[in-house]
Design an enzyme around this catalytic site. Structure first.
Site, PDB file in Angstrom:
ATOM      1  N   GLN A  96       0.706  -1.255  -0.026  1.00  0.00           N
ATOM      2  CA  GLN A  96       0.011   0.034  -0.010  1.00  0.00           C
ATOM      3  C   GLN A  96       0.986   1.461  -0.190  1.00  0.00           C
ATOM      4  O   GLN A  96       1.379   1.839  -0.978  1.00  0.00           O
ATOM      5  CB  GLN A  96      -0.873  -0.258   1.078  1.00  0.00           C
ATOM      6  CG  GLN A  96      -2.207   0.937   1.021  1.00  0.00           C
ATOM      7  CD  GLN A  96      -3.378   0.392   1.834  1.00  0.00           C
ATOM      8  OE1 GLN A  96      -3.562  -0.656   2.388  1.00  0.00           O
ATOM      9  NE2 GLN A  96      -4.497   1.398   1.754  1.00  0.00           N
ATOM     10  N   ASP A  97       1.233   1.825   1.276  1.00  0.00           N
ATOM     11  CA  ASP A  97       2.183   3.110   1.071  1.00  0.00           C
ATOM     12  C   ASP A  97       3.404   2.456   2.048  1.00  0.00           C
ATOM     13  O   ASP A  97       3.359   1.606   2.604  1.00  0.00           O
ATOM     14  CB  ASP A  97       1.613   4.333   1.631  1.00  0.00           C
ATOM     15  CG  ASP A  97       1.020   4.174   3.012  1.00  0.00           C
ATOM     16  OD1 ASP A  97       0.917   3.059   3.495  1.00  0.00           O
ATOM     17  OD2 ASP A  97       0.665   5.410   3.504  1.00  0.00           O
ATOM     18  N   PRO A  98       4.441   3.118   2.025  1.00  0.00           N
ATOM     19  CA  PRO A  98       5.821   2.611   2.433  1.00  0.00           C
ATOM     20  C   PRO A  98       5.429   2.538   4.074  1.00  0.00           C
ATOM     21  O   PRO A  98       4.645   3.327   4.771  1.00  0.00           O
ATOM     22  CB  PRO A  98       6.591   3.657   2.222  1.00  0.00           C
ATOM     23  CG  PRO A  98       6.290   4.512   0.771  1.00  0.00           C
ATOM     24  CD  PRO A  98       4.514   4.403   0.967  1.00  0.00           C
TER      25      PRO A  98
END
EC number: 3.2.2.27
Length: 223
Positions: free
Chosen positions: A60-62
């Site tokens: 998804q995101d870091p």
């Protein structure tokens, strides 16, 4: 042999992409801590060239904690504690792949080097603020990445864990590619079907059936 430059070169000239890059630069210039470091943002593409991709894992995101994110989804640099989602990925590998030994670190570079594209759908994040860059244009860019893989490659294995990844993968042509879906490996959802999904052995079966080298999922110790 096509490269990322061939399939995404024009994309990086689009206004939305320039706006995304400007947004991230301004955030850094304003003194905000943004992960991963600028040099690591595109590491997924650096370590796995377009023509070498066999498997795609969508994150998804870091990670938004210090020293965690380095541009490969789910992976952390050596010396950083293994995050909970990756702990569950290792648990499933241990269950699914005969002889898999749970590593003491979370550095997944060897997967990337074998053709596993470890792609977050949002490529940057503000420290301590999950999903803070979700609406900055990255989603559109990674949609184009997935579309390019879908169109120009055949027989890829897409591992879509959790609703976000599954939504991103809705346009993948199931006639051309293999798509395996399960809940996210996060401790909040792993027990709902990620643990027991068998995706790693299934991936290698797909690759073997297509006369491709299977992935060696074992992560070697850091020397």
């Amino acid at each position: 042999m096509q490269t990322w430059s061939d399939v995404l070169g024009q994309e990086k000239k689009q206004a939305y992409f320039q706006e995304t890059m400007d947004f991230v630069r301004r955030e850094r210039e304003a003194g905000k801590i943004v992960y991963p470091p600028a040099a690591d943002v595109f590491n997924a593409f650096k370590y796995t060239e377009f023509a070498d991709v066999k498997v795609v894992i969508l994150g998804q995101d870091p990670y938004h904690g210090p020293n965690q994110a380095h541009g490969l989804c789910f992976s952390v640099l050596p010396g950083v504690a293994v995050p909970p989602s990756l702990v569950n990925i290792y648990k499933e590998l241990h269950r699914d792949i005969p002889g898999f030994e749970i590593p003491s670190h979370g550095y997944l570079l060897s997967w990337a080097q074998q053709g596993v594209l470890l792609l977050n759908t949002v490529l940057t994040v503000e420290a301590g603020k999950a999903h803070s860059h979700a609406s900055s244009g990255w989603e559109h860019f990674t949609d184009r990445v997935i579309a390019a893989l879908n169109e120009h490659r055949e027989g890829l294995v897409f591992l879509l864990w959790g609703n976000h990844a599954q939504k991103k993968g809705q346009y993948i042509d199931r006639q051309r590619h293999h798509v395996l879906m399960a809940p996210h490996p996060s401790p909040l959802s792993a027990h709902r079907g990620f643990l027991g999904c068998g995706h790693f052995s299934q991936t290698n079966q797909f690759l073997t059936d297509a006369d491709k080298q299977p992935i060696n999922w074992q992560i070697a110790p850091i020397a």
